[in-house]
Structures are given as C-alpha cells and as structure tokens.
Design an enzyme around this catalytic site. Structure first.
Site, PDB file in Angstrom:
ATOM      1  N   ALA A   1       8.434 -44.027   2.445  1.00  0.00           N
ATOM      2  CA  ALA A   1       9.105 -43.344   1.338  1.00  0.00           C
ATOM      3  C   ALA A   1       8.101 -42.490   0.581  1.00  0.00           C
ATOM      4  CB  ALA A   1       9.748 -44.374   0.410  1.00  0.00           C
ATOM      5  N   ASN A   2       8.509 -41.913  -0.536  1.00  0.00           N
ATOM      6  CA  ASN A   2       7.578 -41.201  -1.408  1.00  0.00           C
ATOM      7  C   ASN A   2       8.034 -41.373  -2.849  1.00  0.00           C
ATOM      8  OD1 ASN A   2       9.293 -38.822  -2.237  1.00  0.00           O
ATOM      9  ND2 ASN A   2       9.362 -38.588  -0.014  1.00  0.00           N
ATOM     10  N   ARG A   3       7.271 -40.814  -3.784  1.00  0.00           N
ATOM     11  CA  ARG A   3       7.494 -41.098  -5.202  1.00  0.00           C
ATOM     12  C   ARG A   3       8.506 -40.190  -5.881  1.00  0.00           C
ATOM     13  NH1 ARG A   3       3.827 -44.847  -6.683  1.00  0.00           N
ATOM     14  NH2 ARG A   3       1.850 -44.882  -5.532  1.00  0.00           N
ATOM     15  N   SER A   4       9.253 -39.381  -5.138  1.00  0.00           N
ATOM     16  CA  SER A   4      10.227 -38.503  -5.789  1.00  0.00           C
ATOM     17  C   SER A   4      11.238 -39.319  -6.596  1.00  0.00           C
ATOM     18  CB  SER A   4      10.974 -37.685  -4.727  1.00  0.00           C
ATOM     19  OG  SER A   4      12.054 -36.999  -5.329  1.00  0.00           O
TER      20      SER A   4
ATOM     21  N   ALA B   1      12.446 -34.397  -1.648  1.00  0.00           N
ATOM     22  CA  ALA B   1      11.133 -34.620  -1.035  1.00  0.00           C
ATOM     23  C   ALA B   1      11.385 -35.347   0.285  1.00  0.00           C
ATOM     24  CB  ALA B   1      10.255 -35.451  -1.955  1.00  0.00           C
TER      25      ALA B   1
END
Ligand code: CTP
Ligand code: CA
Length: 230
Positions: free
Chosen positions: A33-36, A99
């Site tokens: 995942a990512n921090r968006s 993102a």
C-alpha cells in the site's frame, strides 16, 4: 450552496475522479500500500459536485467518509480501479488523483504465507496498468479533459512536463512535496502547493488548503470545458 438546484458551471457535465491508494495483495491478509489519504481526490469530487457536475468517485481504501452528492465506487487494486474507471466512461472530464501502486506481486499467496523455517519469502513484482495513460490515450470516447497529478521532490515542473507528454493527458497538477512547511504537500496533510502544467504553460498556485485547491481546480475545469465546447 448559492446556486439553484440543477445549476452551476459544471451542470450537465459528467466528471470522474480517482482517489486514495490501491492495495495489492501479497496473500489473503497482507498487501502493498502507500500513505495516500484520499483527501485531495475526495475534495475534488465534492468540489465538482458542488459546481453541479454528475460525479463518480472511484476510491481505493481510505479512512475518510464518502463525499456527499457523489456516486462512490470502492475498489482495492489497480486493476479493479482501471475496470471501474473504464465502465464509467464516457465522461466530460477525468481527474486521476489516486496514488496507484506501481507494482503488484506476480503471484500472491492463495493461503496466508507461513514462517516455515526456510527464511523470508521473496516476491517478484509486475507493473500495474497505468490508468491515467490508458484513458488519456483512448481514441474513442476520450474525455474532453484528462487531468493527472504528479508529486515530485525535485525538478517539479520538468518532471511534470515529461509526465504530461508520456501519459498524453491535458493537464498535470504538479505537487511540490519538497520545500513546503510542516504538513504542506505531505501525504495525509491538509495543504498543497501545486502548479498546473499544460501545453499552454505553467500556472503556479499559492500554497492553500486541499479544499481550496479542489475548488479552484473544479472552477478551472468548468472554464476549460466551456471554452472547448462548440
Ligand atoms: N497513475 C495511474 N495509474 C498508475 C500510475 C499512476 O493512473 N498505474 C496516475 C496517477 O493517478 C497520477 C499520475 O498517473 O495522476 C502520475 O502518477 P505518478 O506516480 O506520479 O507517475 P508514474 O508514471 O507512476 O511515475 P513515478 O511513480 O515513477 O514517478
Ligand atoms: Ca507511481
């Protein structure tokens, strides 16, 4: 709202927005995942709806609520996001704020991976489809206005211009995530410093709240759709 019901500068226009991260499974319980946070994309969807547009928001997993007045489609992976976006074409304008994970595991585990004493597993990654480029390069039923985002830490305008060309979109909202103060431009923060990069040139906007960026962008989109209509 000051506008009459059914009015507003985006009345009669269909707008699609992507927002949030995507989750790419490693096994049934783990993912990349990512921090968006989804804050900027959700704000854009809401701002377009406030200006009278018929808005579909395709969102990856986020912890913020669905914006009011917007049709929300929830997805997890990049491939699900692409399928949802394609199934909501045609639209007048599409804004790709998500993102999207650049890569996914080629072969996610079908069962939860276990520590079996032989050391850490390795994953080979494959590239996800580029949703923005796929839509921008359509030859049939391409949205009149295709807007991408780019978060950059250096050579912001240069990188945005090359993304504009590579992806075939009309505008890149370039987001400078380097110089700004605490909480500015940082994923999850509330403020953004952006430039609108197009073939016509570069518009530098002052640092402002993500809601203000969204409102100004929706207003710019309304003007652009009005100018390109015949
Ligand atoms: N984007 C997309 N699908 C992808 C990757 C990116 O739709 N698989 C969109 C994003 O929503 C954004 C724009 O493309 O509007 C730019 O994303 P970015 O991550 O900055 O570009 P990449 O081409 O992935 O390049 P890199 O991450 O290497 O800078
Ligand atoms: Ca990327």
């Amino acid at each position: 709202l000051l506008r009459p019901p059914g009015g507003g500068p985006l009345a009669g226009k269909r707008v699609l927005v992507t927002s949030g991260p995507t989750h790419e499974p490693l096994d049934p319980v783990r993912f990349i995942a990512n921090r968006s946070s989804g804050k900027q994309g959700h704000a854009i969807a809401r701002a377009a709806a406030d200006l009278g547009a018929d808005v579909t928001l395709v969102s990856g997993p986020v912890s913020i609520p669905d914006p009011p007045g917007v049709t929300v489609v929830h997805v997890e992976t990049a491939r699900e996001m692409l399928a949802a976006v394609e199934s909501h074409m045609p639209v007048d304008a599409a804004v790709f704020c998500a993102a999207v994970a650049d890569w996914r595991a080629a072969q996610p585990g079908e069962e939860k991976l276990k520590k079996d004493g032989s050391g850490a597993p390795s994953f080979s990654l494959v590239e996800n489809p580029d949703i923005l480029a796929t839509i921008a390069k359509r030859t049939e039923a391409r949205p009149t206005l295709v807007v991408g985002f780019a978060a950059e830490t250096e050579k912001v305008i240069e990188h945005a211009q090359s993304k504009l060309a590579r992806k075939g979109c009309d505008w890149i909202v370039a987001n400078d995530v380097s110089h700004a103060g605490p909480g500015v431009g940082v994923m999850g923060g509330d403020r953004n410093t952006v430039s609108i990069v197009s073939q016509a040139g570069v518009e530098n906007w002052p640092t402002m709240g993500k809601d203000a960026v969204a409102t100004r962008l929706a207003e710019r989109m309304a003007k652009q759709l009005k100018d390109t209509q015949w």
